[in-house]
Write an enzyme that holds these catalytic residues in place. Structure first.
Site: not given
Ligand code: NOJ
Length: 739
Positions: A288
């Site tokens: 993430d």
């Molecule tokens: C953070 C989020 O937790 C995740 O779900 C998401 O896909 C990513 N950012 C990318 O935007």
């Protein structure tokens, strides 16, 4: 021709030759062979470039670290981009990779296409409440078609995190509290996004997230510590990830949280031992957003360099936005603290996916303006969104025949949310546009013509100056429709709440309207279970509409007027108050369950009943269903055998309607204690007034398996109950034995 171009041309020819050769053997071997052919040509720096994912300067969900990503692409330092979409933009970036980098390896383009690309479907929690797997798969399919037509080849969805935490804002992105239903929905979503062939131009790579157990942050606070027993993890939280992987999901995203003291992004136990070895996952593991960097804050490593090594060694292939792999891997290889083999393994997995998507055959395959024009926000897609939206609405209360409304009724609509377009879309709206969609008020006006409207109050804040006008407007009507709830940005990431009441003075306005003595219908828009105790006592009808998407206004109108008979059922329990949280139907019996309400020394509250205000699986219809004659084909189930349970379900009302028939089991005695109920099957079916059907469910031993005392997965002989009903608390039961 300058020397550099000759080298480039020679490499391209080599690459082409490598990619077009077809080795003997299965698909796996062929993919590995192709990936290895490219791998052989790559410098260490180019390999590391494939292991990074940078955001373009659109739609960031955190600080953007690199602004010079175009340069990075050309230098081979960046093999993957997210938050860049539309054919024109994607083509520019892809061109830089394919025509201006040394090896011309195409880029992956990722985006958070969570519940739609431009045509926005209901938030995922709402969609789940349809219990309609075909509709859910269709929603993912349409989202993929639109995303793929806009240059994208990768979505960061589905989010399959089980959660029993309404305080956590991200429950809106998942399927709710149940592992079985969550697994069915995870499978449907992966199938919808990926179709049957990833190389098709209408399919995109799915990304199962957030691995693992991100849905259980302590106190419901986003990104907080997760602490649960291994048994609970394996039996309750793991199944949807597993189902998504079995359905063929090509990528997995690590979660921000720690689990058992180790941040998921640095956990070899999770990413290698469980994910790759036990579950057999062969795709890409992406972190993430800056999750590697955050391991320093977690206190599991002293600095970012160590964080990079920990992540790589744990099994991470791609670093989202953190720049850690980019900054340190080369140096670490040279110093011997990281092995080239680990880097090769990660890059091979990334290249394999690019081959599977067909990007080496045609890097511009997702870049067709004609397809973009025809496939995005089409009439057909909006119809699909309307269909899913209708199915996702849950009727929680309907006294005094407050609903459905009749066209001849004089209706007063009150509330800021009634006129809001933006809120209808919810969080994570990708390329969704709200400016031209009909609000609920617009849709009701189109349907009926002469709607009275007053804002009354805002969704937030304590301004009551609009109450008087709202009351004057409502006084002129036969029925009042009050639209209240949360702001759309109160759900999704970083939107945890410690108070789950309807915000502001909206409920006070409801109390005032209630005094008029006219039927009051409350339409709720929100992204999580709320404490609706006050609203339930003040309203004649309650309709939970979540954030219902681009066609939400129209869908809610159809349900309010009975053009569509509501069929949604909750997939998360709605508590009576925040003190009951976490609350979920598959609780344990405990040593002191309550049998009589006044017993003192029992597992209960002294100020509120144990049960939720609205249980898992609950939802009303404009008709009624009666369950009778539950039968079992036998009372003995032997290993390897099966039992057939049947029940009679009758539509006892005056209109046709759909019912979700839910089958639960209970293992009465186990080597470890078992939940009081576990969902094991369901059917959604439509019945005409007076129609009665026999509905069957096959019980097989695999449905009774769990992690036993020694952590092995399997069944134990003994006594079981099977239950059936229209929600988790209102059920009939029969006993049987597993031999
Ligand atoms: C953070 C989020 O937790 C995740 O779900 C998401 O896909 C990513 N950012 C990318 O935007």
């Amino acid at each position: 021709m300058p020397m550099k171009s000759y080298i480039g041309l020679a490499l391209c020819l080599l690459l082409f030759a490598a990619c077009s050769q077809k080795p003997a053997g299965d698909k796996e071997a062929a993919l590995n062979y192709k990936a290895d052919s490219v791998l052989k040509l790559m410098t260490l720096q180019e390999k590391i470039g494939q292991m990074v994912l940078y955001t373009s300067d659109w739609d960031v969900t955190g600080p953007t670290i690199r602004s010079s990503y175009l340069d990075d692409i050309k230098k081979g330092n960046c093999g993957n981009i997210f938050n860049a979409h539309t054919v024109a933009y994607v083509r520019t970036l892809q061109k830089a990779a394919v025509e201006e980098s040394r090896l011309g390896i195409p880029l992956l383009f990722g985006y958070d296409v969570i519940h739609g690309y431009k045509t926005i479907f209901p938030i995922s929690l709402g969609e789940a409440c349809s219990w309609d797997l075909a509709a859910i798969e269709k929603s993912a399919r349409v989202s993929a078609i639109e995303a793929a037509a806009s240059g994208l080849n990768w979505t960061f969805a589905p989010m399959v995190d089980i959660s029993v935490e309404p305080r956590w804002g991200r429950v809106s992105e998942g399927a709710g509290e149940d592992p079985y239903l969550g697994s069915c929905i995870a499978t449907a979503r992966v199938k919808g996004f990926q179709g049957t062939d990833l190389a098709d131009t209408s399919t995109i790579l799915a990304c199962v997230k957030h691995f693992a157990a991100y849905g259980a942050p302590l106190a419901g606070r986003d990104y907080n510590t997760v602490d649960m027993s291994r048994r609970v993890f394996l039996d309750t939280y793991l199944p949807p990830y597993k189902a998504a992987i079995e359905a063929g999901a090509g990528s997995v995203m690590t979660s921000f949280n720690e689990l058992d003291g180790v941040p998921a992004t640095g956990s070899k136990a999770l990413l290698t031992d469980l994910l790759r070895k036990e579950l057999g996952f062969k795709g890409i593991v992406v972190t993430d957003y800056t999750a590697i960097n955050e391991m320093v804050n977690h206190g599991i490593v002293a600095n970012e360099e160590e964080a990079g090594a920990l992540a790589l060694n744990a099994g991470v292939d791609m670093d989202m936005q953190g720049e850690i792999f980019f900054k340190y891997l080369e140096k670490q290889v040279k110093a011997g603290s990281v092995k080239v083999k680990q880097i090769d393994d990660a890059v091979r997995r990334i290249l394999r996916v690019k081959f599977e998507l067909g990007l080496f055959d045609d890097p511009y395959k997702y870049c067709s303006e004609a397809r973009e024009k025809a496939n995005v926000y089409s009439k057909e897609n909006l119809e699909a969104a309307l269909d899913v939206a209708k199915r996702s609405l849950v009727l929680l209360k309907n006294d005094n025949q407050a609903l459905p409304l009749r066209k001849g009724d004089k209706i007063a609509v009150i509330g800021e949310l009634a006129a809001s377009k933006r809120d209808l879309l919810g969080s994570w709206i990708a390329a969704g546009q709200w400016e031209n969609i009909p609000s609920l008020l617009d849709a009701m006006e189109t349907y009926q013509g002469d709607i009275l409207y007053a804002e009354g109050c805002k969704k937030m804040g304590d301004d009551r100056t609009g109450f008087a006008e709202a009351l004057r407007t409502a006084a002129k009507a036969d029925k009042i429709v009050l639209v209240i709830g949360e702001s759309c940005d109160w759900c999704g990431e970083a939107s945890s709440r410690s108070d789950i009441h309807v915000p502001g003075v909206q409920t006070e306005l409801l109390a005032e309207l209630n005094k008029l003595g006219k039927p009051v219908v409350v339409v709720l828009m929100n992204g999580r279970p709320l404490d609706l105790s006050r609203e339930e006592s003040l309203a004649d009808a309650l309709l939970e509409t979540w954030f219902a998407g681009s066609m939400g206004g129209e869908a809610i109108t159809q349900v309010l007027y009975g053009e569509y008979n509501p069929s949604g059922k909750l997939t998360m329990s709605f508590p009576r108050n925040i003190g009951q949280v976490p609350i979920f139907y598959y609780e344990k019996n405990t040593g002191r369950p309550i049998y009589l309400p006044n017993d003192k020394y029992k597992s209960k509250y002294i100020d509120v009943p144990n049960d939720p205000l609205f249980p898992f699986g609950f939802g009303l219809s404009y008709t009624t269903f009666e369950y009778s004659n539950l039968q079992l084909s036998d009372t003995l189930l032997s290993n390897g055998g099966s039992l057939k349970a049947t029940v009679q379900v009758k539509n006892t009302g005056k209109v046709k309607g759909e019912e979700v028939i839910q089958w639960y089991i209970r293992d009465l005695v186990g080597s470890v204690t078992r939940p009081v109920k576990e969902l094991k099957g369901f059917q959604k079916m439509e019945l005409n007034p007076g129609e009665s059907r026999t509905v069957a469910f096959t019980l097989t031993p695999d449905k009774l398996a769990f992690h036993r005392i020694d952590m092995s997965f399997g069944t134990e002989p003994g006594e079981f109950l099977v239950f059936v009903g229209g929600n988790s608390s209102d059920v009939m039961q029969k006993r049987f034995q597993l031999r």
